[in-house]
Scaffold this active site. Structure first.
Site, mmCIF file in Angstrom:
data_model
loop_
_atom_site.group_PDB
_atom_site.id
_atom_site.type_symbol
_atom_site.label_atom_id
_atom_site.label_comp_id
_atom_site.label_asym_id
_atom_site.label_seq_id
_atom_site.Cartn_x
_atom_site.Cartn_y
_atom_site.Cartn_z
ATOM 1 N N LEU A 74 6.183 70.406 47.990
ATOM 2 C CA LEU A 74 6.343 70.776 49.932
ATOM 3 C C LEU A 74 6.473 69.393 50.379
ATOM 4 C CD1 LEU A 74 4.759 73.704 50.748
ATOM 5 C CD2 LEU A 74 7.136 73.998 49.996
ATOM 6 N N HIS A 75 7.478 68.948 50.354
ATOM 7 C CA HIS A 75 7.870 67.301 50.948
ATOM 8 C C HIS A 75 7.614 67.266 51.510
ATOM 9 C CE1 HIS A 75 9.643 65.868 47.142
ATOM 10 N NE2 HIS A 75 10.349 67.327 46.568
ATOM 11 N N ASP A 76 8.216 67.712 52.858
ATOM 12 C CA ASP A 76 8.790 67.559 54.207
ATOM 13 C C ASP A 76 7.588 67.668 54.977
ATOM 14 O OD1 ASP A 76 11.340 66.137 53.453
ATOM 15 O OD2 ASP A 76 12.486 67.619 53.855
#
Ligand code: BDR
Ligand code: CA
Length: 317
Positions: free
Chosen positions: A246-248
Site C-alpha cells: 500500500l504505497h500511497d
C-alpha cells in the site's frame, strides 16, 4: 479542563489514481485531523482523462461530492507519458465496478489551484501530498517560485534506494515518469519527506486484513478489498511475496502518525542522465557526500500499527 480540538492540518493531495492512491484518498477523507483543501490530478498510472475520472469516483464513494478536484498536467515536462496499466488495469482502478461519477471537475487548472491556494493561505499552513508523478507540483513551482517558502512540507510517495526500481532496475515509477519534475521539487528548498519503495514494500496487505475490509460490509470496505486484491496479483507474480504494497496510503499515515515511521535526513538527487539509471533517486543514506540534506527519507514502518490505523479509519466511511 477540556482542551479545544486542534485545527486540522490543511493538505492538498496530488494524485494519479490508481488503487493505492484510492485507499490513500479514502484514508485522508476519513481522518478529521486532515482538512483536504482539494485534490489535484495528473497523468501517471493511466492518462489524465481516466485519473481525473477516478478521483471523482473515489470522492463519490466516500460521500464527498463537495470535494474540489482539479485536472492538471496531461504529460510529463520533458518526455512522453509512461503509464502502468500492467499494474492498475485498463481503467487505473480495476477490481470492482463502480458507477460513473456525476460530480463535476472544479473549473480551472490544477497548477493554478496550487498557486492560488498557497498564495492565499498563511505561510507554512499547507502541506502537499503527491502520490504520483510530480508534474503538477513542479509546474507550479516553476511558474510561481514565490510559493516555495509558503509550503509547509511536501510529503510524497516516490523513489527507492535499497529496494531499487520497480519500473526499471534503478527507478521507481512516480519519479521515472517525470524525472525533470522530481528534480525541480527536490532542489526547491521545500522540506520534503519521502516514502520510497524501501518502506512501502514493508506495508504489505495480509489476506486477513483484506477479508476484514470486505467484512466491514460497507461500500468503502468492499472497494478497498477488491482494489487491493487486484493490485496484489501483480506484485505476487513479480516479487513472489504475498500481499499488495500500500504505497500511497503511507503518505497519509505519516501525516496522521509519524511515529510509525523511521528514516534519515539526507541528500537525495534525481538522476536525469544515466543511460540505465534515469529517474533513480540517488539517496546519500550513508552520508558519504557533502550534499546538504534535502529530504527525510523513510525506511521503516510499524506494519501492524499501520494496518490497524487503516482499518479503524476505513471503517468510519
Ligand atoms: C507508485 O506508482 C504507482 O503505480 C502507485 O500508485 C504508487 O504511487 C509506486 O511505485
Ligand atoms: Ca500513485
Amino acid at each position: 479542563m477540556s482542551h479545544p480540538a486542534p485545527h486540522p492540518r490543511k493538505i492538498i493531495i496530488d494524485t494519479d489514481p490508481g488503487q493505492d492512491d484510492a485507499v490513500a484518498i479514502l484514508l485522508a477523507l476519513a481522518s478529521p485531523e486532515l482538512d483536504v483543501l482539494g485534490i489535484t490530478v495528473a497523468a501517471g498510472n493511466v492518462p489524465l482523462p481516466l485519473t481525473q475520472k477516478n478521483a471523482r469516483v473515489i470522492c463519490e464513494l466516500a460521500g464527498r461530492r463537495d470535494m474540489k478536484i482539479f485536472a492538471g498536467c496531461d504529460a510529463p515536462l520533458a518526455q512522453r507519458l509512461v503509464t502502468a496499466e500492467h499494474v492498475h488495469g485498463k481503467t487505473g482502478l480495476d477490481g470492482i465496478a463502480l458507477p460513473d461519477p456525476t460530480m463535476p471537475l472544479s473549473p480551472g487548472h490544477a497548477v493554478d489551484f496550487l498557486i492560488d491556494t498557497l498564495r492565499r493561505e498563511p505561510a507554512g499552513s499547507v502541506t502537499l501530498c503527491p502520490l504520483g508523478p510530480l508534474t503538477n507540483i513542479a509546474t507550479a513551482l516553476a511558474k510561481a517560485p514565490d510559493i516555495a517558502p509558503k509550503i509547509a512540507e511536501i510529503v510524497l510517495m516516490g523513489g527507492a534506494y535499497f529496494e531499487v526500481g520497480n519500473i526499471t532496475p534503478a527507478a521507481e515509477f512516480n519519479i521515472y515518469v517525470d524525472p525533470e519534475a522530481a528534480d525541480i521539487v527536490f532542489r526547491s528548498g521545500v522540506p520534503i519527506v519521502v516514502l520510497p519503495l524501501d518502506v512501502t514494500h514493508k506495508a504489505l496487505t495480509s489476506r486477513e486484513w483484506v477479508e476484514r475490509m470486505r467484512g466491514l460490509g460497507t461500500e468503502a470496505g468492499r472497494a478497498v478489498a477488491s482494489w487491493t486484491d487486484f493490485f496484489e496479483r501483480y506484485d505476487t507474480a513479480k516479487y513472489g511475496s504475498l500481499g499488495a504494497p500500500l504505497h500511497d496510503p503511507c503518505v497519509i499515515a505519516y501525516l496522521l502518525q509519524p511515529d510509525l515511521f523511521t528514516g534519515r535526513q539526507i541528500h537525495v538527487a534525481i538522476e536525469l542522465e544515466g543511460r540505465h539509471t534515469r529517474g533513480m533517486t540517488v539517496a546519500d543514506w550513508w552520508r558519504v557526500t557533502e550534499g546538504a540534506p534535502n529530504a527525510f527519507f523513510i525506511g521503516g514502518v510499524k506494519r501492524d500499527a499501520f494496518f490497524d490505523l487503516l482499518t479503524e479509519r476505513i471503517a468510519r466511511l
